[in-house]
Scaffold this active site. Structure first.
Site, PDB file in Angstrom:
ATOM      1  N   ARG A  46     -84.095-122.055 -15.628  1.00 27.87           N
ATOM      2  CA  ARG A  46     -82.932-121.896 -15.672  1.00 27.87           C
ATOM      3  C   ARG A  46     -82.459-123.405 -15.976  1.00 27.87           C
ATOM      4  O   ARG A  46     -80.988-123.662 -16.260  1.00 27.87           O
ATOM      5  CB  ARG A  46     -82.192-121.175 -14.435  1.00 27.87           C
ATOM      6  CG  ARG A  46     -80.254-121.125 -14.641  1.00 27.87           C
ATOM      7  CD  ARG A  46     -80.084-119.833 -13.948  1.00 27.87           C
ATOM      8  NE  ARG A  46     -80.917-119.973 -13.061  1.00 27.87           N
ATOM      9  CZ  ARG A  46     -80.400-120.288 -11.751  1.00 27.87           C
ATOM     10  NH1 ARG A  46     -78.837-121.507 -11.832  1.00 27.87           N
ATOM     11  NH2 ARG A  46     -81.047-120.206 -10.635  1.00 27.87           N
ATOM     12  N   TYR A  98     -60.767-116.539 -33.597  1.00 26.69           N
ATOM     13  CA  TYR A  98     -61.818-115.258 -33.653  1.00 26.69           C
ATOM     14  C   TYR A  98     -60.918-114.495 -31.982  1.00 26.69           C
ATOM     15  O   TYR A  98     -61.241-115.128 -31.191  1.00 26.69           O
ATOM     16  CB  TYR A  98     -63.865-116.016 -33.404  1.00 26.69           C
ATOM     17  CG  TYR A  98     -64.264-114.962 -33.003  1.00 26.69           C
ATOM     18  CD1 TYR A  98     -64.634-113.404 -33.741  1.00 26.69           C
ATOM     19  CD2 TYR A  98     -65.419-115.087 -31.896  1.00 26.69           C
ATOM     20  CE1 TYR A  98     -65.372-112.926 -33.083  1.00 26.69           C
ATOM     21  CE2 TYR A  98     -66.328-114.110 -31.230  1.00 26.69           C
ATOM     22  CZ  TYR A  98     -65.797-112.918 -32.322  1.00 26.69           C
ATOM     23  OH  TYR A  98     -67.158-112.238 -31.942  1.00 26.69           O
ATOM     24  N   ASP A 168     -64.126-124.510 -33.310  1.00 24.05           N
ATOM     25  CA  ASP A 168     -65.174-123.756 -33.242  1.00 24.05           C
ATOM     26  C   ASP A 168     -64.904-124.513 -34.764  1.00 24.05           C
ATOM     27  O   ASP A 168     -64.573-123.883 -35.342  1.00 24.05           O
ATOM     28  CB  ASP A 168     -64.477-122.575 -32.544  1.00 24.05           C
ATOM     29  CG  ASP A 168     -65.800-121.178 -33.273  1.00 24.05           C
ATOM     30  OD1 ASP A 168     -66.184-121.472 -33.910  1.00 24.05           O
ATOM     31  OD2 ASP A 168     -65.372-120.550 -32.055  1.00 24.05           O
ATOM     32  N   LYS A 193     -74.705-117.490 -36.468  1.00 21.70           N
ATOM     33  CA  LYS A 193     -74.521-116.856 -38.079  1.00 21.70           C
ATOM     34  C   LYS A 193     -74.674-117.847 -39.245  1.00 21.70           C
ATOM     35  O   LYS A 193     -76.348-118.276 -38.720  1.00 21.70           O
ATOM     36  CB  LYS A 193     -72.877-117.324 -38.278  1.00 21.70           C
ATOM     37  CG  LYS A 193     -71.644-116.206 -37.398  1.00 21.70           C
ATOM     38  CD  LYS A 193     -71.673-115.074 -37.703  1.00 21.70           C
ATOM     39  CE  LYS A 193     -70.674-114.442 -36.337  1.00 21.70           C
ATOM     40  NZ  LYS A 193     -71.342-114.254 -35.294  1.00 21.70           N
TER      41      LYS A 193
HETATM   42  C1  LIG Z   1     -65.663-118.011 -35.111  1.00 20.84           C
HETATM   43  C2  LIG Z   1     -66.353-117.693 -33.908  1.00 20.84           C
HETATM   44  N1  LIG Z   1     -66.562-118.262 -33.090  1.00 20.84           N
HETATM   45  C3  LIG Z   1     -67.463-117.513 -32.005  1.00 20.84           C
HETATM   46  C4  LIG Z   1     -68.170-115.988 -32.044  1.00 20.84           C
HETATM   47  C5  LIG Z   1     -69.149-115.699 -30.879  1.00 20.84           C
HETATM   48  O1  LIG Z   1     -70.656-115.889 -31.358  1.00 20.84           O
HETATM   49  P1  LIG Z   1     -71.711-114.968 -30.721  1.00 20.84           P
HETATM   50  O2  LIG Z   1     -71.311-113.289 -31.681  1.00 20.84           O
HETATM   51  O3  LIG Z   1     -73.306-115.477 -31.018  1.00 20.84           O
HETATM   52  O4  LIG Z   1     -71.716-114.405 -29.136  1.00 20.84           O
HETATM   53  C6  LIG Z   1     -68.090-115.607 -33.384  1.00 20.84           C
HETATM   54  C7  LIG Z   1     -68.636-114.102 -33.854  1.00 20.84           C
HETATM   55  O5  LIG Z   1     -68.314-114.032 -34.177  1.00 20.84           O
HETATM   56  C8  LIG Z   1     -67.478-116.455 -34.020  1.00 20.84           C
HETATM   57  O6  LIG Z   1     -67.338-115.724 -35.400  1.00 20.84           O
END
Ligand SMILES: Cc1ncc(COP(=O)(O)O)c(C=O)c1O
Length: 368
Positions: A46, A98, A168, A193
């Site tokens: 961990r 998001y 982000d 992604k």
């Molecule tokens: C801009 C953005 N940030 C964070 C996330 C969260 O990522 P995860 O689905 O890998 O937890 C996403 C998921 O679609 C996203 O589009």
């Protein structure tokens, strides 16, 4: 080294006779670690793992900082918020970021006494809300609206007021935009992604320049247990080596697709930051190295959008984005975003551009 070389070689150990270019995945819960545990580089799974170490070295080289891998993009988002904010602190969020990031901030973090202020990404409107804030959260281009804010200007305004800045960077990836170089304290991404790009794993990461922030993120990760699986990390490192090639094709295809959609009378609200004439293009061109694989547009109504999606033969109907397979979804089916019912988020993949455009055109015609 130029970026195309750096990305292929990122994280590799120096060549040594008989050693593989990149070592295999290490599955380990516990390691031999007698006596003082700090004397051993690895003690318990961990806290650390050699497969993470290699991948994080690669991410750090490309981000220009120290990187930590997390179990998902949301685990990475939560780590930045949780390791930074205390009861009574103010968080400034994009009103159009998001959805799940907003849910987390407005839900769990607000319940714990964090005050959340929201302002739109467009026009860098968050700059008006920095007084007394602890953390400025940016998402540019925003998901799903593809609005862009001036990261360097916002980071400078935040720095003058003693506010930390997180970006982000999921949509462009670390090759398309470099938040730390633009002045941010945290570069955050969902690696589920485009960074990994094969729609086969869930992962996230955070990169920082300040070692104190890296320490806090590391403590958060091991104490919350938001740790990535070694197999996912190993696969992600393999995918990272092809990111530049994938992204180059995807961005090229996305521009071709956006140009095609711009000529269709049944399409409105078209957005792609790489499209000359897009409201965000000038700003995007100043701060992005490439414009990402996501294009968005609006069809007349929900029914037309549903008919379009069910008429696609090549394009998968799917949530998520950034992968090698072109996919699309009617984003309003999830709720939570201020978008029209006919809003389509299209993620352009690596297929032949003519096949993608032909499928789009056929499906749009059938949907009429
Ligand atoms: C801009 C953005 N940030 C964070 C996330 C969260 O990522 P995860 O689905 O890998 O937890 C996403 C998921 O679609 C996203 O589009």
């Amino acid at each position: 080294m130029r970026i195309r070389t750096k990305v292929v070689r990122a994280g590799l150990a120096p060549a040594a006779p008989g050693e593989p270019f990149r070592t295999g995945v290490t599955f380990a819960g516990a390691y031999h670690a007698a006596g003082d545990p700090s004397a051993s580089p690895y003690s318990y799974g961990r806290y650390h793992n050699p497969t993470w170490t290699q991948f994080e070295r690669a991410l750090g080289e490309l981000e220009g900082g120290t990187a930590l891998s997390f179990a998902s993009g949301m685990a990475a988002v939560a780590a930045v918020l949780g390791s930074t904010l205390r009861a009574g602190d103010v968080l400034v969020m994009p009103a159009d970021s998001y959805y799940t990031s907003r849910l987390l901030a407005e839900g769990f973090f607000a319940q714990m006494g964090i005050q959340v202020r929201q302002a739109p990404t467009v026009g860098s409107a968050q700059a008006q809300h920095l007084d007394g804030a602890k953390l400025l959260w940016l998402e540019s281009p925003s998901n799903p609206g593809l609005e862009v804010c001036d990261i360097a200007a916002l980071a400078e305004a935040a720095r003058r007021k003693g506010v930390l800045v997180a970006v982000d960077n999921t949509t462009p990836t670390l090759l398309g935009q470099r938040p730390l170089a633009l002045g941010a304290d945290f570069s955050v991404a969902s690696d589920s992604k485009a960074l990994t790009g094969h729609a086969d794993l869930i992962l996230g990461h955070v990169a920082v320049r300040d070692p104190a922030l890296a320490d806090r993120l590391g403590s958060w990760r091991s104490q919350m247990g938001a740790v990535p699986g070694p197999m996912e990390v190993w696969l992600a490192h393999r995918s990272l080596a092809t990111l530049e090639m994938r992204l180059e094709r995807q961005c090229r295809n996305a521009l071709i697709v956006a140009e095609y959609l711009a000529g269709r009378r049944d399409v409105t609200g078209l957005r792609y930051p790489g499209l000359p004439g897009d409201a965000a293009h000038e700003l995007a061109a100043r701060q992005m190295q490439s414009y990402g694989p996501v294009v968005s547009f609006v069809l007349a109504d929900r029914e037309r959008a549903e008919r379009f999606l069910s008429s696609c033969e090549l394009i998968f109907e799917s949530t998520s984005f950034g992968g090698i397979h072109t996919s699309a979804e009617r984003r309003a089916r999830w709720g939570g975003d201020r978008i029209p019912e006919g809003f389509i988020r299209l993620s352009v993949g690596c297929e032949d551009d003519q096949d993608i455009v032909a499928d789009l055109g056929r499906a749009l015609d059938r949907a009429r």
